[in-house]
Design a protein around this motif. Structure first.
Motif, short mmCIF file in Angstrom:
data_model
loop_
_atom_site.label_atom_id
_atom_site.label_comp_id
_atom_site.label_asym_id
_atom_site.label_seq_id
_atom_site.Cartn_x
_atom_site.Cartn_y
_atom_site.Cartn_z
N TYR A 1 0.88 -1.29 -0.02
CA TYR A 1 0.01 -0.09 0.10
C TYR A 1 1.01 1.27 -0.05
CZ TYR A 1 -3.26 3.44 2.10
OH TYR A 1 -4.19 4.63 2.22
N GLY A 2 1.95 1.15 0.84
CA GLY A 2 2.90 2.56 0.84
C GLY A 2 3.56 2.65 -0.30
N ILE A 3 3.84 1.42 -1.12
CA ILE A 3 4.64 1.63 -2.23
C ILE A 3 3.64 2.22 -3.25
CG2 ILE A 3 5.75 0.37 -4.06
CD1 ILE A 3 6.69 -1.70 -2.22
N GLU A 4 2.23 1.94 -3.37
CA GLU A 4 1.50 2.21 -4.16
C GLU A 4 1.13 3.99 -4.25
OE1 GLU A 4 -2.34 0.13 -4.12
OE2 GLU A 4 -1.09 -1.67 -4.45
N THR A 5 1.02 4.26 -2.82
CA THR A 5 0.93 5.64 -2.43
C THR A 5 2.23 6.67 -2.69
OG1 THR A 5 1.30 5.12 -0.11
CG2 THR A 5 -1.03 4.98 -0.93
N LYS A 6 3.40 5.89 -2.97
CA LYS A 6 4.52 6.39 -3.05
C LYS A 6 5.21 6.99 -1.93
CE LYS A 6 3.99 6.50 -7.73
NZ LYS A 6 4.74 5.64 -8.68
N GLU A 7 4.64 6.32 -0.71
CA GLU A 7 5.25 6.87 0.59
C GLU A 7 6.41 5.96 0.89
OE1 GLU A 7 1.85 8.04 3.50
OE2 GLU A 7 1.05 6.69 2.29
N PHE A 8 6.53 4.67 0.37
CA PHE A 8 7.55 3.90 0.55
C PHE A 8 8.28 3.61 -0.44
CE2 PHE A 8 4.95 1.47 4.05
CZ PHE A 8 5.07 2.65 4.88
N GLN A 9 9.65 3.41 -0.33
CA GLN A 9 10.52 2.75 -1.45
C GLN A 9 9.96 1.59 -2.22
OE1 GLN A 9 14.41 1.93 -0.01
NE2 GLN A 9 14.25 2.98 1.63
N GLU A 10 10.45 1.34 -3.24
CA GLU A 10 10.33 0.15 -4.20
C GLU A 10 11.13 -1.07 -3.25
OE1 GLU A 10 8.61 -0.96 -6.93
OE2 GLU A 10 7.77 0.99 -7.54
N THR A 11 10.43 -1.98 -2.63
CA THR A 11 11.31 -2.95 -1.89
C THR A 11 10.52 -4.36 -2.24
OG1 THR A 11 10.15 -2.43 0.01
CG2 THR A 11 12.55 -1.68 -0.16
N ASP A 12 11.17 -5.31 -1.67
CA ASP A 12 10.60 -6.81 -1.89
C ASP A 12 9.68 -6.85 -0.44
OD1 ASP A 12 9.61 -9.29 -1.59
OD2 ASP A 12 11.82 -10.03 -2.06
N PRO A 13 8.37 -6.60 -0.45
CA PRO A 13 7.47 -6.64 0.60
C PRO A 13 7.71 -8.02 1.28
CG PRO A 13 6.17 -6.14 -1.36
CD PRO A 13 7.35 -6.44 -1.51
N ASP A 14 7.85 -8.99 0.72
CA ASP A 14 7.90 -10.45 1.39
C ASP A 14 9.23 -10.52 2.46
OD1 ASP A 14 6.75 -13.00 1.65
OD2 ASP A 14 8.56 -13.77 0.64
N ARG A 15 10.40 -9.95 1.50
CA ARG A 15 11.65 -9.78 2.38
C ARG A 15 11.81 -8.89 3.66
NH1 ARG A 15 15.84 -6.72 2.47
NH2 ARG A 15 15.27 -5.78 0.41
N VAL A 16 11.13 -7.91 3.34
CA VAL A 16 11.19 -6.74 4.15
C VAL A 16 10.32 -6.97 5.63
CG1 VAL A 16 10.76 -4.32 4.96
CG2 VAL A 16 11.73 -5.00 2.61
#
Lengths: 183, 183, 183, 183
Positions: free
Chosen positions: B130-145
């Motif tokens: 959700y954070g990636i979509e809203t451009k609030e978060f970096q592009e990361t691998d959600p599973d790993r993080v």
DNA sequence: TATGAATGAGTCTTCATTCAT
DNA sequence: AATGAATGAAGACTCATTCAT
């Protein structure tokens, strides 16, 4: 104590290790160890006064091995060696004393573990600082990052007993540490 | 079961909670709980058949509370709320069931915890995506993080019982998570 | 004690009977009877002070029924009726209190059973003497033969709980008694 | 198990026998046996895991003795020996395990007793057939008569615990059996 | 009458630990 | 060094019985 005595002691530790890894510290009884080793009650007590004594000797062995990790040339090589060792440990959960250690530590033996933890942390801080100096690692806060590395590892190690891991989980660990450190 | 009965049961859970937090699961006996609650043996057994039953009811309460976390507007707000809750939990170690839960889980009750863990992981993955979509978060691998966030937290939580933390340790957690996610 | 009270008591006896028949006397607890009857602890104790009290009332009922056997004209008719009643009882082992009675008697309540036994023996002796007088039965020693009839019956009754009988076993009983008595 | 151990076990059986004979199976507790033997709780449990285990060993001893009855020349001699053994047993009620055996059998251990009973019956049938062949006994139905002999004996044996016998009662048994068999 | 909460005693069972051999 | 018998304490669990409501 002759040679035979120290052989018996070593055998006791080997058998007890398996039990502690399987059931944790609290659940292992002297009776269990008697049965595993094939010794009689009295025979066992001749060598060790209780499970605490056996366990603490096992731990000393464990951690003296952990200390034996040698230094290599580049920070990267050292890091990769460490990550590999950790990955291996996580996946070999049947040999992990994590529950036993945690139980033991929670029973009034905190000091030992604080010391172990501090040592480990120092080693990581050292490595990170060294890597920053050699320009192999990013500029990060070594204290903060070593915390992450250590507690993440502890969390993994613990729950690997409970949650069935695929090796992706262990790989992620290494990957995350690399992302935190490498340029 | 009348009103008096369920009051007594609640009282039992409250007292037992303290004991489990203090000594873990394995070390708490029905006798201990008798003494804490002031009930007689038979009186206690009238309500609960054993420590397992009490503990599993406490857990259900605990986790139904954990589930009650609601969604806010921005990913950032949600994240900060979550971090704050975690930080608080780590520092209030005297109320932590972490050892008890770990022991209980290791005694053949893995399933419950796998489910809990999966739920928690899904929640984090969701939030990160959700954070990636809203451009609030970096592009990361959600599973790993999310793995990192969860196991780091578990490691902290566990060892906070054993190692005396300054609040720097808890702060580091929040900071590391922020670094992993924020742009 | 109003009508409702004696209804409840009767219901308690009915349920308790089943339990005693199934498990003997010693193994039935007031708790068991609570559960069977659906009464609460206090409710049950209002009516009966313990299993002994319930059992002794059940026995009184039982044996007052046993006494109700009436006299017919010929010795032969009476004998055949008695044999039939006994045969039926042996085969319906699920309703037999034999174990319970035996246990109860062995617990210091011998007197009751001695009286019962004496009564039964007198009845048989009477019958045998009467049969000899009417020339329906052989000249035998009524005392000895009644012993045989009674203890053979007790043996059968007891072991029918344990050994699976075919009806041959019950038939044999009647046949043997006839052989002992008839000309 | 050294010599001392098996002596202790034998002593436990001896003491337990008395208790079982006195109170039946269900009423004897491990505590009772501790007190009779003078052993501590743990000491007793080192040898036997419960009353069942002790009782079943006692039974095996008992019945292996019962099996030891040897064959003599004439059917009559054998019969008289058997009758004498039975008479003795009935009169020595203080040594009789009859209640204990009956309780034990009724608690789900039927099989053992069915086997015992079948063996005993076979023995009687054999003897009767043999006696008929040698013209010592009447022509009777061996199956039916052995039933009578066995259950009559069981009935006597059981109730001898409860009803005070004069030796007439035991004599009657022998006499009745003789009447059934002898010409 | 009836409920069900509570008591306390009793039994079972397991262990750490000691000790004679 | 080693054996295994024995102790005694601790904890689990069940029941008969009482009592406030």
């Amino acid at each position: 104590m002759g040679a035979k005595g120290s052989q018996t002691k070593a055998m006791i530790r080997t058998e007890a290790y398996k039990l502690f890894a399987e059931k944790g510290f609290k659940e292992v009884t002297m009776k269990d160890i008697c049965e595993s080793t094939g010794l009689s009650r009295g025979g066992l007590y001749r060598h060790y006064a209780g499970t605490q004594e056996i366990f603490s000797e096992i731990l000393s062995e464990e951690y003296s091995i952990a200390d034996r990790i040698e230094r290599h040339e580049s920070a990267k090589t050292i890091l990769e060696d460490m990550l590999q060792a950790i990955e291996k440990e996580i996946m070999e959960k049947e040999f992990s004393l994590s529950l036993a250690i945690y139980e033991y530590a929670s029973m009034g033996n905190e000091d030992f573990f604080i010391r172990i933890h501090e040592k480990a942390k120092k080693r990581w801080i050292h490595l990170i600082q060294y890597g920053i100096e050699t320009k192999e690692f990013q500029e990060t806060d070594p204290d903060r990052v070593s915390d992450l590395i250590l507690y993440y590892y502890q969390g993994l190690r613990m729950w690997s007993r409970v949650i069935p891991f695929d090796n992706r989980t262990a790989k992620y660990y290494a990957e995350s540490v690399r992302q935190m450190l490498y340029l």
